[in-house]
Design a protein around this motif. Sequence first.
Motif, PDB file in Angstrom:
ATOM      1  N   SER A  12       0.711  -1.193  -0.061  1.00  0.00           N
ATOM      2  CA  SER A  12       0.136  -0.086  -0.026  1.00  0.00           C
ATOM      3  C   SER A  12       0.779   1.424  -0.015  1.00  0.00           C
ATOM      4  O   SER A  12       0.481   2.310  -0.273  1.00  0.00           O
ATOM      5  CB  SER A  12      -0.715   0.027   1.279  1.00  0.00           C
ATOM      6  OG  SER A  12      -0.298  -0.124   2.564  1.00  0.00           O
ATOM      7  N   GLN A  13       2.207   1.218   0.628  1.00  0.00           N
ATOM      8  CA  GLN A  13       2.853   2.321   0.561  1.00  0.00           C
ATOM      9  C   GLN A  13       3.445   2.826  -0.973  1.00  0.00           C
ATOM     10  O   GLN A  13       3.909   4.033  -0.948  1.00  0.00           O
ATOM     11  CB  GLN A  13       4.089   2.129   1.377  1.00  0.00           C
ATOM     12  CG  GLN A  13       4.012   1.900   2.893  1.00  0.00           C
ATOM     13  CD  GLN A  13       3.477   0.433   3.123  1.00  0.00           C
ATOM     14  OE1 GLN A  13       3.446  -0.630   2.188  1.00  0.00           O
ATOM     15  NE2 GLN A  13       3.551  -0.200   4.532  1.00  0.00           N
ATOM     16  N   LYS A  14       3.317   1.976  -1.709  1.00  0.00           N
ATOM     17  CA  LYS A  14       3.935   2.096  -3.043  1.00  0.00           C
ATOM     18  C   LYS A  14       2.465   2.220  -4.052  1.00  0.00           C
ATOM     19  O   LYS A  14       2.712   2.034  -5.245  1.00  0.00           O
ATOM     20  CB  LYS A  14       4.572   1.096  -3.661  1.00  0.00           C
ATOM     21  CG  LYS A  14       6.102   1.056  -2.786  1.00  0.00           C
ATOM     22  CD  LYS A  14       7.176   0.189  -3.256  1.00  0.00           C
ATOM     23  CE  LYS A  14       8.553   0.345  -2.645  1.00  0.00           C
ATOM     24  NZ  LYS A  14       9.511  -0.594  -3.205  1.00  0.00           N
ATOM     25  N   LEU A  15       1.346   2.489  -3.610  1.00  0.00           N
ATOM     26  CA  LEU A  15       0.337   2.556  -4.424  1.00  0.00           C
ATOM     27  C   LEU A  15      -0.477   4.008  -4.092  1.00  0.00           C
ATOM     28  O   LEU A  15      -0.360   4.312  -2.893  1.00  0.00           O
ATOM     29  CB  LEU A  15      -0.754   1.335  -3.992  1.00  0.00           C
ATOM     30  CG  LEU A  15      -0.309   0.127  -4.450  1.00  0.00           C
ATOM     31  CD1 LEU A  15      -1.492  -0.983  -3.826  1.00  0.00           C
ATOM     32  CD2 LEU A  15      -0.020  -0.087  -5.882  1.00  0.00           C
ATOM     33  N   SER A  16      -1.081   4.545  -5.024  1.00  0.00           N
ATOM     34  CA  SER A  16      -2.172   5.468  -4.531  1.00  0.00           C
ATOM     35  C   SER A  16      -3.494   5.036  -5.296  1.00  0.00           C
ATOM     36  O   SER A  16      -3.639   4.464  -6.121  1.00  0.00           O
ATOM     37  CB  SER A  16      -1.735   6.845  -5.609  1.00  0.00           C
ATOM     38  OG  SER A  16      -2.081   6.539  -7.023  1.00  0.00           O
ATOM     39  N   HIS A  72      -7.507   6.224  -5.670  1.00  0.00           N
ATOM     40  CA  HIS A  72      -8.433   7.228  -5.960  1.00  0.00           C
ATOM     41  C   HIS A  72      -9.914   6.784  -6.428  1.00  0.00           C
ATOM     42  O   HIS A  72      -9.791   5.963  -7.088  1.00  0.00           O
ATOM     43  CB  HIS A  72      -7.898   8.467  -6.824  1.00  0.00           C
ATOM     44  CG  HIS A  72      -6.647   9.131  -6.222  1.00  0.00           C
ATOM     45  ND1 HIS A  72      -6.627   9.973  -5.340  1.00  0.00           N
ATOM     46  CD2 HIS A  72      -5.556   8.933  -6.900  1.00  0.00           C
ATOM     47  CE1 HIS A  72      -5.399  10.438  -5.257  1.00  0.00           C
ATOM     48  NE2 HIS A  72      -4.695   9.806  -5.888  1.00  0.00           N
ATOM     49  N   VAL A 128      -6.260   2.455  -9.035  1.00  0.00           N
ATOM     50  CA  VAL A 128      -5.204   1.913  -8.187  1.00  0.00           C
ATOM     51  C   VAL A 128      -3.746   2.237  -9.234  1.00  0.00           C
ATOM     52  O   VAL A 128      -3.725   1.412  -9.887  1.00  0.00           O
ATOM     53  CB  VAL A 128      -5.322   0.774  -7.557  1.00  0.00           C
ATOM     54  CG1 VAL A 128      -3.861   0.063  -6.771  1.00  0.00           C
ATOM     55  CG2 VAL A 128      -6.458   0.658  -6.817  1.00  0.00           C
ATOM     56  N   ARG A 129      -2.744   3.073  -8.482  1.00  0.00           N
ATOM     57  CA  ARG A 129      -1.681   3.501  -9.360  1.00  0.00           C
ATOM     58  C   ARG A 129      -0.292   2.947  -8.711  1.00  0.00           C
ATOM     59  O   ARG A 129      -0.164   3.060  -7.538  1.00  0.00           O
ATOM     60  CB  ARG A 129      -1.612   4.753  -9.514  1.00  0.00           C
ATOM     61  CG  ARG A 129      -0.401   5.233 -10.464  1.00  0.00           C
ATOM     62  CD  ARG A 129      -0.236   6.845 -10.996  1.00  0.00           C
ATOM     63  NE  ARG A 129       0.618   7.176 -11.594  1.00  0.00           N
ATOM     64  CZ  ARG A 129       0.891   7.070 -13.063  1.00  0.00           C
ATOM     65  NH1 ARG A 129      -0.275   6.338 -13.874  1.00  0.00           N
ATOM     66  NH2 ARG A 129       1.866   7.387 -13.696  1.00  0.00           N
ATOM     67  N   LEU A 167       3.222   3.168  -7.958  1.00  0.00           N
ATOM     68  CA  LEU A 167       3.911   4.286  -7.787  1.00  0.00           C
ATOM     69  C   LEU A 167       5.468   3.981  -7.697  1.00  0.00           C
ATOM     70  O   LEU A 167       6.606   4.561  -7.681  1.00  0.00           O
ATOM     71  CB  LEU A 167       3.856   5.270  -6.447  1.00  0.00           C
ATOM     72  CG  LEU A 167       2.619   5.701  -6.610  1.00  0.00           C
ATOM     73  CD1 LEU A 167       2.282   6.629  -5.190  1.00  0.00           C
ATOM     74  CD2 LEU A 167       1.999   6.642  -7.768  1.00  0.00           C
ATOM     75  N   THR A 213      -1.921   2.085 -14.094  1.00  0.00           N
ATOM     76  CA  THR A 213      -2.953   2.275 -13.204  1.00  0.00           C
ATOM     77  C   THR A 213      -3.747   1.107 -13.514  1.00  0.00           C
ATOM     78  O   THR A 213      -4.083   0.633 -14.654  1.00  0.00           O
ATOM     79  CB  THR A 213      -3.780   3.601 -13.254  1.00  0.00           C
ATOM     80  OG1 THR A 213      -2.928   4.739 -13.091  1.00  0.00           O
ATOM     81  CG2 THR A 213      -4.960   3.477 -12.355  1.00  0.00           C
ATOM     82  N   HIS A 237      -9.149   2.546   2.375  1.00  0.00           N
ATOM     83  CA  HIS A 237      -9.196   4.002   2.168  1.00  0.00           C
ATOM     84  C   HIS A 237     -11.121   4.222   2.210  1.00  0.00           C
ATOM     85  O   HIS A 237     -11.696   3.407   1.612  1.00  0.00           O
ATOM     86  CB  HIS A 237      -8.734   4.253   0.752  1.00  0.00           C
ATOM     87  CG  HIS A 237      -7.338   4.053   0.838  1.00  0.00           C
ATOM     88  ND1 HIS A 237      -6.218   5.213   0.797  1.00  0.00           N
ATOM     89  CD2 HIS A 237      -6.483   2.909   0.354  1.00  0.00           C
ATOM     90  CE1 HIS A 237      -5.241   4.714   0.766  1.00  0.00           C
ATOM     91  NE2 HIS A 237      -5.176   3.316   0.339  1.00  0.00           N
TER      92      HIS A 237
END
Length: 250
Positions: free
Chosen positions: A104-108, A110, A125-126, A128, A176, A214
């Motif tokens: 999760s720390q390497k994802l965004s 929205h 889900v991108r 990163l 994404t 989230h």
Amino acid sequence: MRTINRNRNRNVVLGAAATAALALALTACGGEDSGTKAADPANGATPAAASRPADAAKAGDSVANTGSAQAVSAGKGTAKEGTAKASGGNTDTDSYAYTHPCKSQKLSVHVTSRAGAPTQRVIEVRNLGASACGLSYFPRVSLGNSHSADHSKDVRPLVPSGLGGAPAYPVRAGKTAYAVIDVNPCGATTGTVAGIDEMNVLADDAHMPNAETHNFPLGSGAKVLKPKLGLYRSTIADAVSSMTQADTQS
């Protein structure tokens, strides 16, 4: 006369002996001097016998240093190649993603409304990170009341059945994954679930704890009834198509 000749011969012999003894003495001194110089560098001499080991050592050092330089250079080259592979090559593949779940720390994550479809939301889900990673087939989604402490009665959407194939949905570095949910696919205006104003999304139900969920507002007055959620896809259009096939309770 005989006596004189004898004395002359004796003197010759003695002189020769003395000369020989002197020569031996000088030779011996010369050898001692040379040895002293070789053993005592303070004399300022650089004897050939003493210089050979030093020269050999220097040559050896040169070879060793060259070898070390080559080894270091080779090591650096290998490290660079490894870094290059890690950043853009064999860690950014589907096969790598299958064995490396996304963190999760390497994802965004929205959620946005889909244009022209007011009851649909697009979950983005991108990745990163610099490497590919794997997600579960679809995110875990629930719809509930943001002010309620009890979420056991949150509404869970339908999802497509007959899942199988690859062990995870791969997301390449910088790419994404899209999943679309329709909170009211029938467009009902009555009989909807009351009090729903929030969507909860966990990007990977198989590998992430609940704490990494989230929360996204749906807005007051949202009408929710028999929602449908599709699988992760690389485009929104494909995600919508997958959503329409949802037929099993998640």
